[in-house]
Design a protein around this motif. Structure first.
Motif, PDB file in Angstrom:
ATOM      1  N   ASP A   1     -16.237 -43.093  -0.675  1.00 19.41           N
ATOM      2  CA  ASP A   1     -15.874 -44.759  -1.178  1.00 19.41           C
ATOM      3  C   ASP A   1     -14.190 -44.219  -1.762  1.00 19.41           C
ATOM      4  O   ASP A   1     -13.285 -44.772  -1.095  1.00 19.41           O
ATOM      5  N   VAL A   2     -13.985 -43.303  -1.671  1.00 12.28           N
ATOM      6  CA  VAL A   2     -12.868 -42.461  -1.740  1.00 12.28           C
ATOM      7  C   VAL A   2     -13.116 -40.776  -1.446  1.00 12.28           C
ATOM      8  O   VAL A   2     -13.842 -39.943  -1.447  1.00 12.28           O
ATOM      9  N   THR A   3     -11.306 -40.253  -1.042  1.00  7.73           N
ATOM     10  CA  THR A   3     -11.377 -38.411  -0.636  1.00  7.73           C
ATOM     11  C   THR A   3     -10.627 -38.048  -2.183  1.00  7.73           C
ATOM     12  O   THR A   3      -9.879 -38.094  -2.005  1.00  7.73           O
ATOM     13  N   PHE A   4     -11.856 -37.610  -2.390  1.00  7.09           N
ATOM     14  CA  PHE A   4     -10.963 -35.954  -3.877  1.00  7.09           C
ATOM     15  C   PHE A   4     -10.550 -35.380  -2.626  1.00  7.09           C
ATOM     16  O   PHE A   4     -11.371 -34.245  -2.222  1.00  7.09           O
ATOM     17  N   LEU A   5      -9.081 -35.270  -2.246  1.00  4.69           N
ATOM     18  CA  LEU A   5      -8.672 -33.902  -2.093  1.00  4.69           C
ATOM     19  C   LEU A   5      -8.284 -32.748  -2.980  1.00  4.69           C
ATOM     20  O   LEU A   5      -7.063 -33.284  -3.926  1.00  4.69           O
ATOM     21  N   ASP A   6      -8.402 -31.856  -2.518  1.00  6.16           N
ATOM     22  CA  ASP A   6      -7.950 -30.496  -3.539  1.00  6.16           C
ATOM     23  C   ASP A   6      -7.091 -30.413  -2.676  1.00  6.16           C
ATOM     24  O   ASP A   6      -7.290 -29.506  -1.217  1.00  6.16           O
ATOM     25  N   VAL A   7      -6.008 -29.929  -3.105  1.00  5.57           N
ATOM     26  CA  VAL A   7      -5.034 -28.700  -2.290  1.00  5.57           C
ATOM     27  C   VAL A   7      -4.332 -27.525  -2.897  1.00  5.57           C
ATOM     28  O   VAL A   7      -3.351 -27.018  -2.878  1.00  5.57           O
ATOM     29  N   ARG A   8      -5.322 -27.197  -3.353  1.00  3.92           N
ATOM     30  CA  ARG A   8      -5.646 -25.074  -4.125  1.00  3.92           C
ATOM     31  C   ARG A   8      -5.790 -24.680  -3.164  1.00  3.92           C
ATOM     32  O   ARG A   8      -5.789 -25.214  -2.590  1.00  3.92           O
ATOM     33  N   GLN A   9      -5.705 -23.271  -3.381  1.00  2.00           N
ATOM     34  CA  GLN A   9      -5.984 -22.603  -2.899  1.00  2.00           C
ATOM     35  C   GLN A   9      -7.509 -22.070  -2.681  1.00  2.00           C
ATOM     36  O   GLN A   9      -8.244 -22.391  -3.664  1.00  2.00           O
ATOM     37  N   PRO A  10      -8.388 -21.625  -1.398  1.00  2.00           N
ATOM     38  CA  PRO A  10      -9.828 -21.215  -0.979  1.00  2.00           C
ATOM     39  C   PRO A  10     -10.362 -20.750  -2.848  1.00  2.00           C
ATOM     40  O   PRO A  10     -10.924 -20.813  -3.125  1.00  2.00           O
ATOM     41  N   LYS A  11      -9.486 -19.587  -3.251  1.00  2.00           N
ATOM     42  CA  LYS A  11      -9.534 -19.217  -4.353  1.00  2.00           C
ATOM     43  C   LYS A  11     -10.423 -19.704  -4.837  1.00  2.00           C
ATOM     44  O   LYS A  11     -11.541 -20.089  -5.993  1.00  2.00           O
TER      45      LYS A  11
ATOM     46  N   GLU B   1      -9.824 -37.423 -16.923  1.00  2.00           N
ATOM     47  CA  GLU B   1     -10.151 -38.880 -15.927  1.00  2.00           C
ATOM     48  C   GLU B   1     -10.846 -38.773 -14.722  1.00  2.00           C
ATOM     49  O   GLU B   1     -11.153 -39.521 -13.973  1.00  2.00           O
ATOM     50  N   ALA B   2     -10.545 -37.981 -14.421  1.00  2.00           N
ATOM     51  CA  ALA B   2     -10.666 -36.816 -12.919  1.00  2.00           C
ATOM     52  C   ALA B   2     -12.321 -37.706 -12.772  1.00  2.00           C
ATOM     53  O   ALA B   2     -13.000 -38.152 -11.773  1.00  2.00           O
ATOM     54  N   TYR B   3     -13.444 -37.084 -13.750  1.00  2.00           N
ATOM     55  CA  TYR B   3     -14.591 -36.746 -13.271  1.00  2.00           C
ATOM     56  C   TYR B   3     -14.797 -38.057 -13.721  1.00  2.00           C
ATOM     57  O   TYR B   3     -16.046 -38.772 -13.197  1.00  2.00           O
TER      58      TYR B   3
END
Length: 73
Positions: A29-39, A17-19
């Motif tokens: 148009d939107v911000t996809f915010l990744d809150v995981r760690q850098p690795k 669904e994210a894809y």
């Protein structure tokens, strides 16, 4: 977690669904915010996603455009 007050919770989505959301919304148009760690981010992320690890989010909220929908993963 004071940062939670800035976001409106919605239902959970899976990676498929994210894809689909990435395909629906042109970059910007939107911000996809990744809150995981850098690795984890380096191991793969949605195209155009912004990385702000969850532990840093409260101090970096100013980096987000409040006028755009934000999809957090």
């Amino acid at each position: 977690m004071k940062w939670m007050q800035f976001f409106t919770p919605i239902s959970l989505i899976n990676w498929e669904e994210a894809y689909e959301l990435v395909q629906q919304y042109p970059t910007g148009d939107v911000t996809f915010l990744d809150v995981r760690q850098p690795k984890e981010y380096e191991g793969g992320h949605l195209p155009g996603a912004k990385l702000i690890p969850l532990g840093n989010l409260e101090g970096r909220l100013a980096e987000l455009d409040k006028e755009k929908p934000i999809i957090i993963y």
